[in-house]
Design a protein around this motif. Sequence first.
Motif, PDB file in Angstrom:
ATOM      1  N   ALA A 101      -4.330  11.020  -5.706  1.00 28.09           N
ATOM      2  CA  ALA A 101      -3.267  10.049  -6.046  1.00 28.09           C
ATOM      3  C   ALA A 101      -2.125  10.676  -6.858  1.00 28.09           C
ATOM      4  N   TYR A 132       5.145  -4.229  -5.008  1.00 34.45           N
ATOM      5  CA  TYR A 132       5.990  -4.626  -3.866  1.00 34.45           C
ATOM      6  C   TYR A 132       7.287  -5.304  -4.306  1.00 34.45           C
ATOM      7  N   SER A 189      -3.825   9.398  -1.282  1.00 33.65           N
ATOM      8  CA  SER A 189      -4.169   9.101  -2.675  1.00 33.65           C
ATOM      9  C   SER A 189      -5.622   8.689  -2.801  1.00 33.65           C
ATOM     10  N   LYS A 190      -6.092   7.929  -1.817  1.00 35.06           N
ATOM     11  CA  LYS A 190      -7.439   7.354  -1.921  1.00 35.06           C
ATOM     12  C   LYS A 190      -8.441   8.139  -1.082  1.00 35.06           C
ATOM     13  N   ALA A 204       2.289   6.738  -0.489  1.00 35.11           N
ATOM     14  CA  ALA A 204       2.631   5.520   0.243  1.00 35.11           C
ATOM     15  C   ALA A 204       3.798   4.830  -0.458  1.00 35.11           C
ATOM     16  N   ALA A 205       3.841   4.939  -1.783  1.00 34.81           N
ATOM     17  CA  ALA A 205       4.930   4.307  -2.542  1.00 34.81           C
ATOM     18  C   ALA A 205       6.276   4.902  -2.130  1.00 34.81           C
ATOM     19  N   PRO A 258      -3.014   2.650   2.731  1.00 33.35           N
ATOM     20  CA  PRO A 258      -3.719   3.747   2.046  1.00 33.35           C
ATOM     21  C   PRO A 258      -5.242   3.599   2.030  1.00 33.35           C
ATOM     22  N   TYR A 259      -5.746   2.387   2.364  1.00 32.54           N
ATOM     23  CA  TYR A 259      -7.201   2.181   2.354  1.00 32.54           C
ATOM     24  C   TYR A 259      -7.783   2.133   3.764  1.00 32.54           C
ATOM     25  N   TYR A 270     -12.008  -3.207  -4.128  1.00 36.30           N
ATOM     26  CA  TYR A 270     -11.719  -4.304  -5.051  1.00 36.30           C
ATOM     27  C   TYR A 270     -12.493  -5.570  -4.667  1.00 36.30           C
ATOM     28  N   ASP A 293       1.024  -1.288   5.180  1.00 34.91           N
ATOM     29  CA  ASP A 293       0.753  -0.372   4.058  1.00 34.91           C
ATOM     30  C   ASP A 293      -0.753  -0.075   4.111  1.00 34.91           C
ATOM     31  N   ASN A 329      -5.494  -4.473  -1.165  1.00 37.28           N
ATOM     32  CA  ASN A 329      -5.554  -4.468  -2.616  1.00 37.28           C
ATOM     33  C   ASN A 329      -4.745  -5.685  -3.054  1.00 37.28           C
TER      34      ASN A 329
HETATM   35  C1  LIG Z   1      -1.804  -1.430  -1.612  1.00 33.07           C
HETATM   36  C2  LIG Z   1      -1.243  -0.184  -2.153  1.00 33.07           C
HETATM   37  N1  LIG Z   1      -0.111   0.300  -1.628  1.00 33.07           N
HETATM   38  C3  LIG Z   1       0.457   1.428  -2.078  1.00 33.07           C
HETATM   39  C4  LIG Z   1      -0.101   2.123  -3.117  1.00 33.07           C
HETATM   40  C5  LIG Z   1       0.578   3.355  -3.593  1.00 33.07           C
HETATM   41  O1  LIG Z   1      -0.129   4.448  -3.135  1.00 33.07           O
HETATM   42  P1  LIG Z   1       0.387   5.935  -3.343  1.00 33.07           P
HETATM   43  O2  LIG Z   1      -0.357   6.479  -4.514  1.00 33.07           O
HETATM   44  O3  LIG Z   1       0.016   6.618  -2.098  1.00 33.07           O
HETATM   45  O4  LIG Z   1       1.824   5.890  -3.556  1.00 33.07           O
HETATM   46  C6  LIG Z   1      -1.290   1.656  -3.722  1.00 33.07           C
HETATM   47  C7  LIG Z   1      -1.881   2.353  -4.861  1.00 33.07           C
HETATM   48  O5  LIG Z   1      -2.786   1.904  -5.516  1.00 33.07           O
HETATM   49  C8  LIG Z   1      -1.873   0.475  -3.218  1.00 33.07           C
HETATM   50  O6  LIG Z   1      -2.992  -0.032  -3.739  1.00 33.07           O
END
Ligand SMILES: Cc1ncc(COP(=O)(O)O)c(C=O)c1O
Length: 396
Positions: A252, A136, A246-247, A108-109, A218-219, A334, A216, A182
């Motif tokens: 990850a 961010y 990742s999750k 996602a990053a 990922p969760y 969290y 965004d 998160n």
């Molecule tokens: C809210 C959020 N966005 C993006 C990421 C980045 O995820 P990735 O490992 O898929 O790059 C994380 C990772 O913890 C996250 O918590």
Amino acid sequence: MQLISDQIAGYVERSSWIRKMFEEGIALKKQFGEDAVCDFSLGNPDLPPPASVKDALLELAEDADKPFFMGYMPNFGYPDVREKLAAVVSKEQGVSVPADCLVITCGAAGALNSVFRATLGPGDEVITPTPFFVEYGFYCENHGAKLVPVPARELTFELDLDAMDKAITDKTRVVLINSPNNPTGAVYSREQLEGLAAILEKHNQGRERPIILLADEPYRFLAFDGVEVPSLLDIYDYSVVCSSFSKNLSMAGERIGYACINPAMPGKEALIGGVTLTNRILGFVNAPALAQKLLGKVLGSTVDASVYDARRKAMASILDNAGYEYTMPRGAFYFFPKAPGGDDVKFCASLTEEKVLAVPGTGFGRPGYFRLAFCVSEDVILRAKDGMAAAMAKYK
Ligand SMILES: Cc1ncc(COP(=O)(O)O)c(C=O)c1O
């Protein structure tokens, strides 16, 4: 002698909270032993990947001696994996997403950075609710833009739509939201998202460049009690979803994710082409070949989310028992309770004295709270009971 730029030197200072807790954790574990420390500082999923991942890796090994097995491929990813991903994303989002609206990225990053690179110019602004995922700010500044934090509501962390409306200026290019969130565990309701979309549409009137709403996600797979995680794709045309495995697959470190450009976005081809190019020129070139092939075989499976739910309940009962003020997370892994006494940095130091590691809300742009990550075994959570109560007792 200074080898790094002033900007990066400043970042090293700013990004120190999670690293600081991480280092304190290592020191405490060395001093008192692994089992004496309850470490809730990191969002690194501890569940093993689903069994399908191991099976797929063994299958893939059979082909590893073929030419181009790990060679370059189109920058948007392997076409067959993109097709399979399109089916899964369509199901998750409840909207038909064709393969050519997807760019496979390094997590996602990587997706967020590729979208930012394609859309942001120097001085542009990205609005996000606080607290927020600490990276961010860095991601925006990677592209010469500025993060504009807008406080979400106290304790529930719902969007403060009036405040977001007021924060929008001519420079606003992107509104970035993360749900499930998160560090708060908040999940934004359809009503909130529709309200946000209406605000953006109002501001888009007469603008040459519409505001992009970036989700965004990922969760997304981790929402509790059947709560809906609405898709932005059918709420706002100028939306983009960034996500990863990742999750939900506990992968990850494999750096695999995607950007999904809304199929309903007018002129979407330019953005898809732009993100494909930025994925390349940011130096990612493409998402890792092996991770893509693996994904093609395991798409659709996930880790057992019920394990996280059991941990969530165990943690909630410890917080209740000690008298913490918090909102039950509706998604992600969290808790973000209020720091007793109001000073989150001081309170986290009190927790550390009890060998419980948490991250001050200051690290997420929201002092007065602290984050507990429950991607650790239930055992660790249960062991934290006395420490959590003892730290609270100091402030009563
Ligand atoms: C809210 C959020 N966005 C993006 C990421 C980045 O995820 P990735 O490992 O898929 O790059 C994380 C990772 O913890 C996250 O918590």
